[in-house]
Design an enzyme around this catalytic site. Structure first.
Site, PDB file in Angstrom:
ATOM      1  N   LYS A 192      29.553  -5.917  -8.170  1.00 54.49           N
ATOM      2  CA  LYS A 192      29.382  -5.421  -6.742  1.00 54.49           C
ATOM      3  C   LYS A 192      31.432  -5.386  -6.540  1.00 54.49           C
ATOM      4  O   LYS A 192      32.559  -5.980  -7.429  1.00 54.49           O
ATOM      5  CB  LYS A 192      29.227  -6.061  -5.558  1.00 54.49           C
ATOM      6  CG  LYS A 192      27.989  -6.864  -5.732  1.00 54.49           C
ATOM      7  CD  LYS A 192      27.730  -5.019  -5.310  1.00 54.49           C
ATOM      8  CE  LYS A 192      25.668  -4.910  -4.498  1.00 54.49           C
ATOM      9  NZ  LYS A 192      25.051  -4.640  -6.042  1.00 54.49           N
TER      10      LYS A 192
HETATM   11  C1  PLP Z   1      22.150  -2.247  -0.351  1.00 54.69           C
HETATM   12  C2  PLP Z   1      22.063  -3.622  -1.462  1.00 54.69           C
HETATM   13  N1  PLP Z   1      21.709  -4.630   0.023  1.00 54.69           N
HETATM   14  C3  PLP Z   1      21.659  -6.187  -0.579  1.00 54.69           C
HETATM   15  C4  PLP Z   1      21.573  -6.244  -2.010  1.00 54.69           C
HETATM   16  C5  PLP Z   1      21.186  -7.388  -2.740  1.00 54.69           C
HETATM   17  O1  PLP Z   1      21.627  -7.708  -3.039  1.00 54.69           O
HETATM   18  P1  PLP Z   1      22.391  -9.052  -4.406  1.00 54.69           P
HETATM   19  O2  PLP Z   1      21.651  -8.894  -5.564  1.00 54.69           O
HETATM   20  O3  PLP Z   1      23.341  -9.951  -4.379  1.00 54.69           O
HETATM   21  O4  PLP Z   1      20.940 -10.560  -3.261  1.00 54.69           O
HETATM   22  C6  PLP Z   1      21.530  -5.282  -2.738  1.00 54.69           C
HETATM   23  C7  PLP Z   1      22.207  -5.256  -4.141  1.00 54.69           C
HETATM   24  O5  PLP Z   1      22.641  -4.451  -5.583  1.00 54.69           O
HETATM   25  C8  PLP Z   1      22.074  -3.969  -2.181  1.00 54.69           C
HETATM   26  O6  PLP Z   1      22.737  -2.791  -2.880  1.00 54.69           O
END
Ligand code: PLP
Length: 383
Positions: A192
């Site tokens: 990210k």
């Molecule tokens: C659109 C979206 N929502 C939620 C997430 C979940 O993030 P995390 O991996 O920090 O839980 C991601 C992760 O890639 C994502 O791309």
């Protein structure tokens, strides 16, 4: 031409990150503690800078992932068994998965061809008596149609939980993402725009929601119990809710503090990459992303659309270039398709976009030599 190896993503880690992590290691405090409090404070100040919200209604609550943040955001607004939550099918599965934790129904919505964001004009037809919330996902960093979504939410008394996993920093009509919905959830996953390995943050203007999330990220304990092992802390606590173990650590937060210091500089670097791609692909077979005039994207992703996506991704791989696809729509995953009986025909735009889209490398450490290499290869193979 010499063959290069260009991964889809490379984190931007400098001596600053290493110094912050060492500081935490040397402090003797590894889990959630002073560095996490500092990270939350700086994050809150960053997101709410320039916001009209009063200082006492600006909150940032850290988590060990955006998935955890989304889960507890839904819990904070009171989602229950049997509720329906509207979200786009073009998202990472986490957005839908958190809805299922409650025995609630993820109601999928088709997307817009131009932005790959939820099609706000299709939301109203999905609203029923059971609908409780909308989760707009700011795809790739470009904000969704928040005015239209806020109007619907107001009319039907729905909560807005923004999935801003891609949207740090992004702006909608001058407003920073993180200051609009009831709760906004960011991700600090390794790829990210701010990366701590794993991590997340929820921002909100509601003290009630923020306190609820704080409590439930640490077992539902009644007060700040993270410091119960310090000399000043107290061993006594009460569990007042059915909480979770979702807190982050000071080691992760140390990375966050260092990364946040250079967040605007890293954005400029990604803007440079995006601009170079936009310019180079003009008039070719490559369709470049459209960013609406009234919004600013974080450029977490640079997604092109081509007619030969699979072939292009293979050719680029042979040339040493990593790419990815965002996303396999939720309705295509066997679990969601079979459990909720989604009919693929209901999502014609998402299906079409999925067949044609490819995400190219875009990150601060991408050199101009690497950028030219990617551009030349894409132009050579794209149809
Ligand atoms: C659109 C979206 N929502 C939620 C997430 C979940 O993030 P995390 O991996 O920090 O839980 C991601 C992760 O890639 C994502 O791309």
């Amino acid at each position: 031409m010499q063959k290069l190896q260009i991964p889809f993503h490379r984190p931007y880690i400098t001596q600053d990150e290493k110094d912050e992590v060492l500081d935490s290691l040397n402090s003797g405090w590894l889990t959630m503690g002073p560095k996490t409090i500092e990270f939350e404070k700086r994050f809150r100040e960053y997101v709410f800078a320039g916001s009209a919200k009063a200082a006492n209604s600006q909150f940032a609550v850290s988590f060990n992932s955006a998935t955890a943040a989304l889960h507890l955001a839904l819990k904070a607004v009171g989602i229950k068994f049997g509720d329906e939550i509207i979200l786009p099918t073009n998202t990472f599965v986490a957005t839908a998965e958190v809805v299922t934790y409650f025995g609630a129904m993820p109601v999928l919505c088709d997307i817009e061809e131009e932005t790959h964001n939820i099609d706000a004009s299709k939301i109203e037809s999905l609203i029923t008596k059971k609908t409780k919330a909308i989760i707009p996902v700011h795809f790739g960093g470009q904000p969704c149609d928040m005015d239209e979504i806020c109007t619907l939410a107001k009319r039907y008394k729905l909560n807005i939980i923004e999935d801003a996993a891609h949207a740090l920093p992004s702006r909608y009509k001058g407003r920073t993402i993180g200051t609009i919905g009831d709760v906004t959830c960011f991700s600090f996953y390794a790829t990210k725009t701010l990366a701590t390995g794993e991590g997340g943050m929820a921002t909100s203007s509601s003290k009630e929601f923020a306190e609820n999330m704080k409590r439930n990220r640490l077992h539902g304990i009644s007060r700040d119990a993270w410091n119960r092992y310090t000399v000043k802390g107290s061993w006594y606590y009460e569990v007042v809710d059915n909480g979770y173990k979702y807190n982050t650590t000071d080691i992760n937060s140390a990375l966050g503090v260092a990364q946040l210091r250079k967040i605007d500089w890293m954005l400029e670097k990604r803007q440079h990459v995006a601009h170079a791609y936009d310019t180079a692909f003009k008039g070719t077979a490559v369709n470049t992303p459209l960013i609406r005039n009234d919004r600013e994207t974080s450029w977490h992703l640079y997604v092109i659309n081509v007619n030969n996506r699979d072939e292009l991704s293979e050719r680029l791989k042979e040339d040493g270039i990593g790419t990815s696809v965002h996303f396999i729509p939720v309705h295509k995953h066997p679990y969601y398709r079979d459990t909720y009986r989604y009919c693929g025909d209901d999502f014609p735009v998402a299906n079409r976009v999925f067949e044609r889209s490819l995400s190219l490398p875009i990150y601060p450490g991408l050199t101009d030599e690497e950028l030219s290499y990617v551009i030349n290869a894409v132009k050579k193979y794209a149809k």
